[in-house]
Design an enzyme around this catalytic site. Structure first.
Site, PDB file in Angstrom:
ATOM      1  N   ARG A  25       0.844  -0.950  -0.110  1.00 54.77           N
ATOM      2  CA  ARG A  25      -0.259   0.033  -0.046  1.00 54.77           C
ATOM      3  C   ARG A  25       0.425   1.153  -0.014  1.00 54.77           C
ATOM      4  O   ARG A  25       0.861   1.978  -0.592  1.00 54.77           O
ATOM      5  CB  ARG A  25      -0.500  -0.076   0.555  1.00 54.77           C
ATOM      6  CG  ARG A  25      -2.246  -1.313   0.964  1.00 54.77           C
ATOM      7  CD  ARG A  25      -3.237  -0.650   1.953  1.00 54.77           C
ATOM      8  NE  ARG A  25      -4.317  -1.681   1.496  1.00 54.77           N
ATOM      9  CZ  ARG A  25      -4.070  -2.735   2.304  1.00 54.77           C
ATOM     10  NH1 ARG A  25      -2.856  -3.661   3.086  1.00 54.77           N
ATOM     11  NH2 ARG A  25      -5.004  -4.003   1.888  1.00 54.77           N
ATOM     12  N   LYS A  48      -9.608   0.521  10.541  1.00 53.77           N
ATOM     13  CA  LYS A  48      -8.326   1.091  10.763  1.00 53.77           C
ATOM     14  C   LYS A  48      -7.969   2.442  10.166  1.00 53.77           C
ATOM     15  O   LYS A  48      -7.277   2.997  11.144  1.00 53.77           O
ATOM     16  CB  LYS A  48      -7.359   0.499   9.382  1.00 53.77           C
ATOM     17  CG  LYS A  48      -7.787  -0.801   9.558  1.00 53.77           C
ATOM     18  CD  LYS A  48      -7.212  -1.966   8.100  1.00 53.77           C
ATOM     19  CE  LYS A  48      -6.629  -3.146   8.424  1.00 53.77           C
ATOM     20  NZ  LYS A  48      -6.526  -3.657   7.362  1.00 53.77           N
ATOM     21  N   ALA A 105      -6.921   0.842   4.199  1.00 49.20           N
ATOM     22  CA  ALA A 105      -7.432   0.042   3.477  1.00 49.20           C
ATOM     23  C   ALA A 105      -7.150  -1.412   3.436  1.00 49.20           C
ATOM     24  O   ALA A 105      -6.535  -2.018   5.025  1.00 49.20           O
ATOM     25  CB  ALA A 105      -6.679   0.353   2.375  1.00 49.20           C
ATOM     26  N   ASP A 106      -8.078  -2.374   3.028  1.00 50.20           N
ATOM     27  CA  ASP A 106      -7.736  -3.502   3.634  1.00 50.20           C
ATOM     28  C   ASP A 106      -8.279  -4.466   2.157  1.00 50.20           C
ATOM     29  O   ASP A 106      -8.643  -3.674   1.301  1.00 50.20           O
ATOM     30  CB  ASP A 106      -9.149  -4.087   4.536  1.00 50.20           C
ATOM     31  CG  ASP A 106      -8.784  -5.491   5.470  1.00 50.20           C
ATOM     32  OD1 ASP A 106      -7.638  -5.701   5.807  1.00 50.20           O
ATOM     33  OD2 ASP A 106      -8.883  -6.494   4.563  1.00 50.20           O
ATOM     34  N   THR A 107      -8.119  -5.845   2.149  1.00 49.97           N
ATOM     35  CA  THR A 107      -8.842  -6.385   0.448  1.00 49.97           C
ATOM     36  C   THR A 107      -9.025  -7.401   1.068  1.00 49.97           C
ATOM     37  O   THR A 107      -8.287  -8.404   2.013  1.00 49.97           O
ATOM     38  CB  THR A 107      -7.253  -6.386  -0.076  1.00 49.97           C
ATOM     39  OG1 THR A 107      -6.112  -7.213   0.449  1.00 49.97           O
ATOM     40  CG2 THR A 107      -6.623  -5.115  -0.418  1.00 49.97           C
TER      41      THR A 107
END
Length: 70
Positions: A10, A49, A66-68
């Site tokens: 990221r 977050k 952010a996350d995935t």
């Protein structure tokens, strides 16, 4: 701007588009729920977050979470 993530990927993405940022590492236990769709989970975790990261900084700058899902 702050990046609320310890993900090197990221950070590299933000660097590639020329953004200046500082990294904060939120203290967050990532919990999943059987009742959430993957896209709901990543949105919730990204918001968590960002909120956790915001609590770690003094300046009034944006905090990106952010996350995935893999």
């Amino acid at each position: 701007m702050y990046l609320a993530s310890s993900s090197p990927r990221r950070a590299r993405l933000l660097e590639q588009i020329g953004l200046r940022f500082r990294i904060v590492k939120p203290e967050l236990i990532e919990k999943t729920s059987n009742h959430e769709l993957p896209e709901e989970m990543v949105v919730r975790l990204a918001i968590d977050k960002a909120r956790s990261g915001r609590d770690l900084v003094q300046e009034q700058l944006p905090v990106l979470g952010a996350d995935t899902a893999v």
